[in-house]
Design a protein around this motif. Structure first.
Motif, PDB file in Angstrom:
ATOM      1  N   LEU A 102      49.276  26.479  -5.457  1.00 21.15           N
ATOM      2  CA  LEU A 102      49.844  27.760  -5.033  1.00 21.15           C
ATOM      3  C   LEU A 102      48.925  28.479  -4.041  1.00 21.15           C
ATOM      4  CD1 LEU A 102      51.319  29.078  -8.401  1.00 21.15           C
ATOM      5  CD2 LEU A 102      52.561  28.081  -6.466  1.00 21.15           C
ATOM      6  N   LEU A 103      47.615  28.369  -4.264  1.00 20.52           N
ATOM      7  CA  LEU A 103      46.675  28.966  -3.317  1.00 20.52           C
ATOM      8  C   LEU A 103      46.740  28.263  -1.965  1.00 20.52           C
ATOM      9  CD1 LEU A 103      43.509  29.487  -5.566  1.00 20.52           C
ATOM     10  CD2 LEU A 103      45.009  31.266  -4.669  1.00 20.52           C
ATOM     11  N   LEU A 104      46.837  26.945  -1.982  1.00 18.96           N
ATOM     12  CA  LEU A 104      46.835  26.176  -0.738  1.00 18.96           C
ATOM     13  C   LEU A 104      48.078  26.423   0.106  1.00 18.96           C
ATOM     14  CD1 LEU A 104      45.452  22.697  -1.901  1.00 18.96           C
ATOM     15  CD2 LEU A 104      44.340  24.289  -0.326  1.00 18.96           C
ATOM     16  N   ILE A 105      49.236  26.507  -0.534  1.00 19.03           N
ATOM     17  CA  ILE A 105      50.481  26.584   0.243  1.00 19.03           C
ATOM     18  C   ILE A 105      50.792  27.994   0.715  1.00 19.03           C
ATOM     19  CG2 ILE A 105      51.460  24.554  -0.876  1.00 19.03           C
ATOM     20  CD1 ILE A 105      53.144  26.392  -2.612  1.00 19.03           C
ATOM     21  N   HIS A 106      49.933  28.952   0.382  1.00 17.39           N
ATOM     22  CA  HIS A 106      50.157  30.314   0.888  1.00 17.39           C
ATOM     23  C   HIS A 106      49.301  30.565   2.134  1.00 17.39           C
ATOM     24  CE1 HIS A 106      51.047  34.453   1.261  1.00 17.39           C
ATOM     25  NE2 HIS A 106      49.971  34.923   0.648  1.00 17.39           N
ATOM     26  N   LYS A 107      48.212  31.247   2.013  1.00 17.76           N
ATOM     27  CA  LYS A 107      47.431  31.658   3.180  1.00 17.76           C
ATOM     28  C   LYS A 107      46.841  30.495   3.971  1.00 17.76           C
ATOM     29  CE  LYS A 107      44.064  35.122   4.641  1.00 17.76           C
ATOM     30  NZ  LYS A 107      43.146  36.195   4.211  1.00 17.76           N
ATOM     31  N   PRO A 108      46.182  29.510   3.323  1.00 21.63           N
ATOM     32  CA  PRO A 108      45.637  28.385   4.116  1.00 21.63           C
ATOM     33  C   PRO A 108      46.698  27.642   4.901  1.00 21.63           C
ATOM     34  CG  PRO A 108      44.679  28.412   1.921  1.00 21.63           C
ATOM     35  CD  PRO A 108      45.799  29.403   1.903  1.00 21.63           C
ATOM     36  N   ALA A 109      47.858  27.389   4.272  1.00 23.57           N
ATOM     37  CA  ALA A 109      48.929  26.680   4.971  1.00 23.57           C
ATOM     38  C   ALA A 109      49.457  27.499   6.146  1.00 23.57           C
ATOM     39  CB  ALA A 109      50.070  26.360   3.999  1.00 23.57           C
ATOM     40  N   TYR A 118      60.296  24.473  18.786  1.00 22.43           N
ATOM     41  CA  TYR A 118      59.198  25.207  18.142  1.00 22.43           C
ATOM     42  C   TYR A 118      59.506  25.422  16.664  1.00 22.43           C
ATOM     43  CZ  TYR A 118      55.862  29.051  17.388  1.00 22.43           C
ATOM     44  OH  TYR A 118      54.871  29.849  16.917  1.00 22.43           O
ATOM     45  N   TYR A 119      60.734  25.803  16.360  1.00 28.36           N
ATOM     46  CA  TYR A 119      61.166  26.040  14.985  1.00 28.36           C
ATOM     47  C   TYR A 119      61.112  24.756  14.164  1.00 28.36           C
ATOM     48  CZ  TYR A 119      64.481  26.824  11.159  1.00 28.36           C
ATOM     49  OH  TYR A 119      65.082  26.889   9.928  1.00 28.36           O
ATOM     50  N   LEU A 120      61.585  23.656  14.750  1.00 28.51           N
ATOM     51  CA  LEU A 120      61.581  22.365  14.048  1.00 28.51           C
ATOM     52  C   LEU A 120      60.162  21.913  13.749  1.00 28.51           C
ATOM     53  CD1 LEU A 120      63.058  19.894  12.951  1.00 28.51           C
ATOM     54  CD2 LEU A 120      63.041  18.937  15.272  1.00 28.51           C
ATOM     55  N   LEU A 121      59.283  22.079  14.713  1.00 22.82           N
ATOM     56  CA  LEU A 121      57.888  21.687  14.510  1.00 22.82           C
ATOM     57  C   LEU A 121      57.256  22.495  13.377  1.00 22.82           C
ATOM     58  CD1 LEU A 121      55.429  20.052  15.363  1.00 22.82           C
ATOM     59  CD2 LEU A 121      54.962  21.769  17.121  1.00 22.82           C
ATOM     60  N   GLY A 122      57.488  23.797  13.373  1.00 17.59           N
ATOM     61  CA  GLY A 122      56.951  24.641  12.314  1.00 17.59           C
ATOM     62  C   GLY A 122      57.510  24.279  10.949  1.00 17.59           C
ATOM     63  N   THR A 123      58.811  23.981  10.895  1.00 16.11           N
ATOM     64  CA  THR A 123      59.445  23.603   9.634  1.00 16.11           C
ATOM     65  C   THR A 123      58.894  22.290   9.109  1.00 16.11           C
ATOM     66  OG1 THR A 123      61.502  24.747  10.255  1.00 16.11           O
ATOM     67  CG2 THR A 123      61.652  23.077   8.533  1.00 16.11           C
ATOM     68  N   LEU A 124      58.717  21.322   9.995  1.00 14.15           N
ATOM     69  CA  LEU A 124      58.183  20.025   9.573  1.00 14.15           C
ATOM     70  C   LEU A 124      56.738  20.155   9.085  1.00 14.15           C
ATOM     71  CD1 LEU A 124      59.628  17.679  12.353  1.00 14.15           C
ATOM     72  CD2 LEU A 124      60.393  17.916   9.972  1.00 14.15           C
ATOM     73  N   LEU A 125      55.941  20.960   9.771  1.00 11.54           N
ATOM     74  CA  LEU A 125      54.564  21.180   9.345  1.00 11.54           C
ATOM     75  C   LEU A 125      54.520  21.847   7.972  1.00 11.54           C
ATOM     76  CD1 LEU A 125      52.904  22.399  12.673  1.00 11.54           C
ATOM     77  CD2 LEU A 125      52.402  20.278  11.457  1.00 11.54           C
ATOM     78  N   SER A 126      55.398  22.832   7.774  1.00 13.74           N
ATOM     79  CA  SER A 126      55.463  23.520   6.492  1.00 13.74           C
ATOM     80  C   SER A 126      55.861  22.555   5.379  1.00 13.74           C
ATOM     81  CB  SER A 126      56.466  24.678   6.566  1.00 13.74           C
ATOM     82  OG  SER A 126      56.534  25.371   5.345  1.00 13.74           O
ATOM     83  N   THR A 127      56.827  21.679   5.673  1.00 12.36           N
ATOM     84  CA  THR A 127      57.272  20.692   4.692  1.00 12.36           C
ATOM     85  C   THR A 127      56.163  19.713   4.349  1.00 12.36           C
ATOM     86  OG1 THR A 127      59.527  20.859   5.573  1.00 12.36           O
ATOM     87  CG2 THR A 127      59.023  18.953   4.192  1.00 12.36           C
ATOM     88  N   ILE A 128      55.428  19.273   5.365  1.00 16.10           N
ATOM     89  CA  ILE A 128      54.314  18.341   5.138  1.00 16.10           C
ATOM     90  C   ILE A 128      53.262  18.978   4.235  1.00 16.10           C
ATOM     91  CG2 ILE A 128      52.359  17.194   6.256  1.00 16.10           C
ATOM     92  CD1 ILE A 128      54.205  16.665   8.640  1.00 16.10           C
ATOM     93  N   CYS A 129      52.957  20.253   4.471  1.00 21.16           N
ATOM     94  CA  CYS A 129      51.960  20.951   3.649  1.00 21.16           C
ATOM     95  C   CYS A 129      52.402  20.988   2.186  1.00 21.16           C
ATOM     96  CB  CYS A 129      51.761  22.373   4.170  1.00 21.16           C
ATOM     97  SG  CYS A 129      50.876  22.481   5.736  1.00 21.16           S
ATOM     98  N   ALA A 130      53.681  21.303   1.952  1.00 18.30           N
ATOM     99  CA  ALA A 130      54.184  21.387   0.579  1.00 18.30           C
ATOM    100  C   ALA A 130      54.163  20.026  -0.101  1.00 18.30           C
ATOM    101  CB  ALA A 130      55.602  21.961   0.582  1.00 18.30           C
ATOM    102  N   ILE A 131      54.635  19.006   0.604  1.00 13.70           N
ATOM    103  CA  ILE A 131      54.689  17.661   0.018  1.00 13.70           C
ATOM    104  C   ILE A 131      53.282  17.122  -0.244  1.00 13.70           C
ATOM    105  CG2 ILE A 131      55.347  15.267   0.453  1.00 13.70           C
ATOM    106  CD1 ILE A 131      57.766  16.321   1.996  1.00 13.70           C
ATOM    107  N   ALA A 132      52.382  17.314   0.716  1.00  9.33           N
ATOM    108  CA  ALA A 132      51.022  16.814   0.559  1.00  9.33           C
ATOM    109  C   ALA A 132      50.329  17.484  -0.632  1.00  9.33           C
ATOM    110  CB  ALA A 132      50.223  17.052   1.836  1.00  9.33           C
ATOM    111  N   ALA A 133      50.459  18.812  -0.753  1.00 10.24           N
ATOM    112  CA  ALA A 133      49.823  19.529  -1.853  1.00 10.24           C
ATOM    113  C   ALA A 133      50.377  19.065  -3.194  1.00 10.24           C
ATOM    114  CB  ALA A 133      50.039  21.030  -1.690  1.00 10.24           C
ATOM    115  N   ALA A 134      51.704  18.875  -3.271  1.00 12.90           N
ATOM    116  CA  ALA A 134      52.325  18.468  -4.536  1.00 12.90           C
ATOM    117  C   ALA A 134      51.934  17.036  -4.917  1.00 12.90           C
ATOM    118  CB  ALA A 134      53.830  18.585  -4.424  1.00 12.90           C
ATOM    119  N   LEU A 135      51.962  16.133  -3.955  1.00 15.39           N
ATOM    120  CA  LEU A 135      51.676  14.731  -4.268  1.00 15.39           C
ATOM    121  C   LEU A 135      50.192  14.485  -4.571  1.00 15.39           C
ATOM    122  CD1 LEU A 135      53.902  12.826  -1.659  1.00 15.39           C
ATOM    123  CD2 LEU A 135      54.380  13.320  -4.066  1.00 15.39           C
ATOM    124  N   ILE A 136      49.313  15.219  -3.930  1.00 12.64           N
ATOM    125  CA  ILE A 136      47.877  15.002  -4.120  1.00 12.64           C
ATOM    126  C   ILE A 136      47.368  15.624  -5.415  1.00 12.64           C
ATOM    127  CG2 ILE A 136      45.576  15.510  -3.217  1.00 12.64           C
ATOM    128  CD1 ILE A 136      46.761  15.329  -0.410  1.00 12.64           C
TER     129      ILE A 136
END
Length: 261
Positions: free
Chosen positions: A153-160, A241-259
């Motif tokens: 939860l800390l990672l996916i807020h401000k750091p992400a 620009y929107y698609l890139l931001g959305t994909l980056l946000s999705t990667i952050c969520a998936i990476a944090a959850a899987l790791i």
């Protein structure tokens, strides 16, 4: 056990380097050495307090090395920023800021990995304080699971949000094409609710991934796209620009959850 130590140390780092440091402080410590020292002292105090609470059996030398390594990395970053100002003018470009941020955090992660491995080679008599153990036992909560969720939860807020803003800075559309209210400003911060929307979207994704509902992640992305459909359909630059931001946000969520989960 090493992963648990890494989780705790990373929690401490995220709190000390992101949540106990404002954007103004981050900007000032790149321009004035005293602010770098001030931040290092805050980070050291935060590290000692949190590690004292969660790892009471940890010897002081580990805490000193942990805090000292952070201070050393920040001092090196300050020296590099000063060098860039001398060579490239008063202000660093957005590419310099982005690259410095990524290299800085990569150095911190490698340092934390090394210290976690070092701690894991030694026997620690007790991991938590008795009060903490009593709390977790009373509510029938696993200490490890609790810490992992806190970290995610800390990672996916401000750091992400800061990571995404820094990466997107190189692809930012012209102001005349996209309103300032929809973009991060020159310091990588949002001026409206967009940042909170991104955080909520990542929290929902993490929850779906944690309960095994992977297909439901697509619903979050669909709902977000519907809200911006008119703008996406009419503005190709904004759509990319929107698609890139959305994909980056999705990667952050998936990476944090899987790791970590």
């Amino acid at each position: 056990m090493n992963k648990l130590f890494f989780t705790i140390l990373l929690c401490v780092h995220v709190l000390g380097d992101f949540y106990f440091q404002t954007q103004k402080m981050a900007n000032k410590k790149q321009k004035q050495f005293l602010w770098t020292v001030f931040h290092s002292l805050i980070y050291a105090a935060c590290s000692w307090l949190l590690l004292f609470l969660f790892l009471p059996g940890l010897k002081m030398r580990y805490i000193l090395v942990f805090a000292g390594a952070h201070a050393a990395i920040d001092i090196i970053k300050y020296a590099v920023c000063s060098l860039l100002k001398t060579r490239c003018g008063i202000r660093n470009s957005m590419y310099d800021r982005r690259n410095l941020f990524l290299i800085d955090q990569a150095a911190h992660l490698l340092t934390i990995l090394g210290i976690a491995f070092w701690i894991g080679q030694n026997n620690i008599t007790e991991l938590y304080r008795e009060e903490a153990e009593l709390f977790f036992h009373t509510f029938d909560v696993s200490e490890t699971v609790f810490l992992k969720w806190i970290l995610v939860l800390l990672l996916i807020h401000k750091p992400a949000n800061i990571l995404i803003a820094n990466i997107l800075s190189g692809y930012r559309p012209e102001k005349k094409e996209v309103s300032d209210k929809k973009l991060p400003d020159e310091n990588g911060t949002d001026r409206n609710a967009g940042r909170m929307i991104g955080t909520l979207e990542r929290i929902i994704m993490v929850i779906f991934i944690a309960i095994g509902q992977y297909a439901a992640v697509g619903l979050v992305l669909t709902a977000k796209s519907i809200a911006r459909y008119d703008r996406i359909a009419k503005d190709q630059v904004f759509a990319e620009y929107y698609l890139l931001g959305t994909l980056l946000s999705t990667i952050c969520a998936i990476a944090a959850a899987l790791i970590f989960l």
